[in-house]
Design an enzyme around this catalytic site. Structure first.
Site, PDB file in Angstrom:
ATOM      1  N   ARG A 106     -33.381  45.445 -26.768  1.00 43.18           N
ATOM      2  CA  ARG A 106     -33.257  46.279 -27.935  1.00 43.18           C
ATOM      3  C   ARG A 106     -31.879  46.131 -28.535  1.00 43.18           C
ATOM      4  O   ARG A 106     -30.964  45.655 -27.907  1.00 43.18           O
ATOM      5  CB  ARG A 106     -33.509  47.745 -27.581  1.00 43.18           C
ATOM      6  CG  ARG A 106     -33.132  48.074 -26.141  1.00 43.18           C
ATOM      7  CD  ARG A 106     -33.254  49.526 -25.883  1.00 43.18           C
ATOM      8  NE  ARG A 106     -34.584  50.067 -25.918  1.00 43.18           N
ATOM      9  CZ  ARG A 106     -35.485  49.855 -24.997  1.00 43.18           C
ATOM     10  NH1 ARG A 106     -35.225  49.085 -23.983  1.00 43.18           N
ATOM     11  NH2 ARG A 106     -36.665  50.426 -25.068  1.00 43.18           N
ATOM     12  N   ALA A 158     -40.285  50.952 -16.625  1.00 39.29           N
ATOM     13  CA  ALA A 158     -39.050  51.538 -17.135  1.00 39.29           C
ATOM     14  C   ALA A 158     -39.050  51.634 -18.657  1.00 39.29           C
ATOM     15  O   ALA A 158     -38.476  52.564 -19.231  1.00 39.29           O
ATOM     16  CB  ALA A 158     -37.850  50.710 -16.671  1.00 39.29           C
ATOM     17  N   GLU A 159     -39.695  50.689 -19.318  1.00 38.81           N
ATOM     18  CA  GLU A 159     -39.640  50.633 -20.773  1.00 38.81           C
ATOM     19  C   GLU A 159     -40.709  51.486 -21.451  1.00 38.81           C
ATOM     20  O   GLU A 159     -40.428  52.162 -22.437  1.00 38.81           O
ATOM     21  CB  GLU A 159     -39.791  49.181 -21.250  1.00 38.81           C
ATOM     22  CG  GLU A 159     -38.616  48.285 -20.911  1.00 38.81           C
ATOM     23  CD  GLU A 159     -37.387  48.591 -21.750  1.00 38.81           C
ATOM     24  OE1 GLU A 159     -37.547  49.168 -22.838  1.00 38.81           O
ATOM     25  OE2 GLU A 159     -36.277  48.273 -21.315  1.00 38.81           O
ATOM     26  N   SER A 160     -41.941  51.460 -20.971  1.00 34.79           N
ATOM     27  CA  SER A 160     -43.037  52.081 -21.716  1.00 34.79           C
ATOM     28  C   SER A 160     -43.993  52.890 -20.856  1.00 34.79           C
ATOM     29  O   SER A 160     -44.909  53.517 -21.396  1.00 34.79           O
ATOM     30  CB  SER A 160     -43.849  50.998 -22.436  1.00 34.79           C
ATOM     31  OG  SER A 160     -44.564  50.204 -21.480  1.00 34.79           O
ATOM     32  N   TYR A 220     -30.176  52.406 -15.508  1.00 33.76           N
ATOM     33  CA  TYR A 220     -31.339  51.579 -15.835  1.00 33.76           C
ATOM     34  C   TYR A 220     -31.430  50.378 -14.900  1.00 33.76           C
ATOM     35  O   TYR A 220     -32.498  50.066 -14.375  1.00 33.76           O
ATOM     36  CB  TYR A 220     -31.233  51.115 -17.289  1.00 33.76           C
ATOM     37  CG  TYR A 220     -32.342  50.214 -17.760  1.00 33.76           C
ATOM     38  CD1 TYR A 220     -33.518  50.739 -18.259  1.00 33.76           C
ATOM     39  CD2 TYR A 220     -32.207  48.818 -17.720  1.00 33.76           C
ATOM     40  CE1 TYR A 220     -34.536  49.916 -18.705  1.00 33.76           C
ATOM     41  CE2 TYR A 220     -33.221  47.989 -18.161  1.00 33.76           C
ATOM     42  CZ  TYR A 220     -34.384  48.542 -18.656  1.00 33.76           C
ATOM     43  OH  TYR A 220     -35.388  47.726 -19.088  1.00 33.76           O
TER      44      TYR A 220
END
Length: 680
Positions: free
Chosen positions: A2, A527-529, A635
């Site tokens: 991102r 972790a992302e979605s 993260y």
């Protein structure tokens, strides 16, 4: 992947499980607890609910869409009028015309569905509309005392004011809202506060209370507004206080030597310390002398000066940390004192910083692990072994690293939801839960969550666990993150719920094609979605692996895949193909080191290059701990810990985390065991 930090969704993940896979046991157990026999941990069984199939959903979907366009025709809905989701068709029609809706129709809808999620959702919209229309009677007729939204609470008070209902209870509630925060209140509160002031119910003491809170929140504008109700002399001082929060000035040297002056001056210097720690430190002594700062006042300013120095690893960080009184240290600053020493590879100083922590923080698996590492580096093997054994009891990033250091199996004590058939049937039949599943299938996420919470209000813990399992069966994977473990840490052991797995065949295929670990790919998706193929971040990162459209197009060109535009990133297979190839690309760019690739995936290339240049050659565990962005630091640790859990989910054992961190995909495999200790 991102252009800016993680979305709100990932922030919620971080809150649920701050830096790894989450604890199932208490760190710091005695050594005997770790050497007791342990039971092997099997892979979790798949959930036992079947996806909900409702052939009427397309008709409901179309009816909602037509209602939102102003084309609601109830006469043509005879086939779906009795459907449990038809209430949301009605809601969409009423919401579309809410500014002209007769109050009688609104009240009829609220009464018909009283106590249900659709009524609560409509009530919020209706109250907002009636406040905008200045229809005080309709507003109060629809009011519910369970509403805690400040904007609407002020709307209620304003409606009561308009109708002349401003007694003692009205005054008490309005004063509570006034004094409740130093932050700015919504515009809806302005007429309420004006009425309070006109009636003489904002005495100077109450105004000063809000001014002091606003100073602590660095809100000079709020301070100035609150000062309007003060007598002229006091108002002038309050406005000078606000000016100091904006920018410290020498007039403060002549302020009265009161606790309030010291409070405001110390907060003003603390605010300056965030933006210009050098200037804040140079100004602190003169204000401290002139106003007679206490240790707490000095510490309040010096805390921020030190924090924002060390957060950027400025040259004066160590000295400034040492100037903060120990009484002003909190867990955050204790952590930074450790990181600052680690960044300089000063092992004795880092060890000493850990040992200055309170017992709870020091015995957390993160610092138990680092105390072991530092004891080992400074020649204290016995302490190192004991601390490694304590940390290895906890199934998270540092616990897994500790287990590798002492060659122990990974600790894991999973639980599964109840298998009781009657209990499962009662959950499956719950009307609100079934409506939630249907709305999720329709892509009405906000409404689905409202119905979900409605169902959860009626469920005990066992039913709530099964509801999460049912949601997973219907492809709604984030319910575990938002519904388990809040105040009940034992629920973090529902690993099959907290770590869902879908599209595993595609994940394995693309991981093999790109020569990376499939567990890592699964962990990135989690972790992302949380396996939501329709996820979209504020930075417009899309799909399972949160791929930016520009990145997706670039990767597609590089690997020769057809590019179907940004919308194609919502297709799970396309997203995994491009996201996994991008991970490989980042691995190649960053020397085959996954911890660099994961940090770059989250924070972008510029911060990563700075961190690499600041601490070249540092061991991976120390490098990760000294990342200056909290979000990225946690993260990276989280993705690695998730990778270990997903290795177990995929294959029943796991590659050693210490090998995984170095980019190795082959090597010794670790077993999982449940430690035979009471805490586990």
């Amino acid at each position: 992947m991102r252009s800016r930090p993680l979305s709100v969704l990932c922030a919620a993940l971080a809150m649920t499980c701050a830096s790894a896979a989450c604890a199932q046991s208490t760190p710091g157990q005695p050594a005997a607890a770790q050497t007791a026999p342990a039971a092997a941990v099997p892979r979790p069984a798949d959930n036992r609910f079947e996806p909900m199939v409702d052939p009427a959903l397309p008709r409901i979907d179309e009816a909602i869409r037509q209602a939102e366009l102003g084309r609601h025709d109830a006469s043509g809905h005879g086939d779906i009028a009795a459907h449990p989701l038809y209430r949301w068709v009605e809601y969409a029609a009423l919401k579309r015309d809410i500014d002209t809706l007769p109050p009688a129709r609104a009240q009829a809808f609220l009464q018909r569905y009283q106590g249900d999620a659709v009524a609560a959702e409509f009530r919020q919209a209706w109250l907002t509309a009636t406040a905008r229309r200045e229809d005080a009677a309709a507003f109060l007729a629809a009011w519910d005392d369970g509403i805690d939204d400040i904007r609407l609470r002020c709307g209620k008070l304003d409606a009561q004011r308009r109708l002349g209902r401003t007694g003692a209870e009205w005054t008490r509630e309005a004063q509570d809202i006034w004094r409740g925060s130093g932050e700015s209140r919504p515009d809806q509160c302005d007429p309420v506060f004006a009425a309070l002031a006109d009636a003489g119910h904002l005495p100077p003491a109450l105004s000063w209370e809000r001014i002091e809170k606003a100073a602590a929140e660095w809100q000079p504008g709020v301070m100035r507004v609150a000062a309007r109700n003060l007598p002229p002399a006091e108002r002038a001082l309050a406005e000078d206080y606000a000016a100091f929060i904006d920018s410290p000035h020498p007039r403060a040297l002549e302020w009265p030597k009161t606790d309030r002056s010291r409070l405001v001056a110390s907060h003003g210097l603390a605010k300056l310390g965030k933006d210009d720690p050098d200037r804040a430190e140079s100004l602190l002594p003169q204000y401290a002398r002139a106003l007679g700062f206490s240790e707490a006042d000095r510490g309040r300013a010096m805390y921020r000066i030190a924090l924002w120095s060390v957060a950027s690893y400025l040259p004066d960080s160590e000295r400034r940390l040492n100037l903060v009184p120990e009484s002003s240290y909190d867990e955050r600053l204790h952590e930074w004192r450790v990181r600052e020493a680690l960044s300089r590879s000063d092992w004795p100083a880092a060890l000493a910083a850990i040992r200055k922590m309170g017992p709870d923080q020091r015995n957390d698996s993160r610092y138990a692990y680092f105390e072991a590492r530092l004891a080992e580096l400074t020649g204290d093997a016995a302490t190192a072994q004991a601390k490694y054994r304590a940390a290895a009891l906890v199934p998270e990033f540092h616990g897994f690293l500790a287990a590798d250091r002492i060659d122990q199996p990974y600790a894991l004590c999973p639980r599964e939801p109840s298998a009781d058939a009657a209990l499962r049937a009662s959950v499956s039949a719950n009307p609100a839960l079934r409506r939630a599943m249907g709305l999720h299938q329709l892509g009405r996420a906000g409404w689905a969550v409202k119905e979900w919470h409605d169902a959860m209000d009626d469920f005990d813990d066992s039913r709530r666990h099964l509801a999460v399992e049912m949601a997973q069966a219907n492809g709604w994977y984030d319910r575990a993150v938002f519904s388990l473990g809040r105040g009940k840490p034992e629920e973090l052991r529902f690993y099959s719920l907290r770590f869902p797995l879908s599209h595993d065949a595609v994940i394995r295929r693309e991981a093999a094609r790109n020569n990376i670990d499939p567990a890592w790919v699964a962990a990135e998706i989690r972790a992302e979605s949380i396996f939501n193929p329709k996820a979209r971040s504020g930075a417009n990162a899309l799909g399972l692996m949160q791929v930016l459209p520009a990145t997706g197009a670039s990767v597609a060109r590089r690997i020769g895949e057809p590019w179907g535009g940004a919308a194609s990133l919502y297709q799970p297979e396309t997203n995994i193909v491009l996201g996994t190839a991008y991970l490989r690309q980042m691995m190649d760019e960053y020397g085959g080191k996954p911890y660099f690739a994961i940090a770059g995936y989250n924070a972008g290339p510029t911060p990563l290059q700075r961190w690499q240049s600041q601490r070249p050659g540092m061991d991976a565990d120390f490098w990760i701990e000294t990342i200056s962005y909290k979000e990225t630091r946690e993260y990276v640790a989280r993705v690695f810990a998730f990778s270990v859990i997903y290795d177990w989910r995929l294959d029943g054992d796991a590659l050693r985390l210490s090998d995984r961190m170095e980019g190795r995909t082959q090597g010794p495999r670790k077993q999982f065991r449940c430690p035979a200790s009471p805490a586990a």
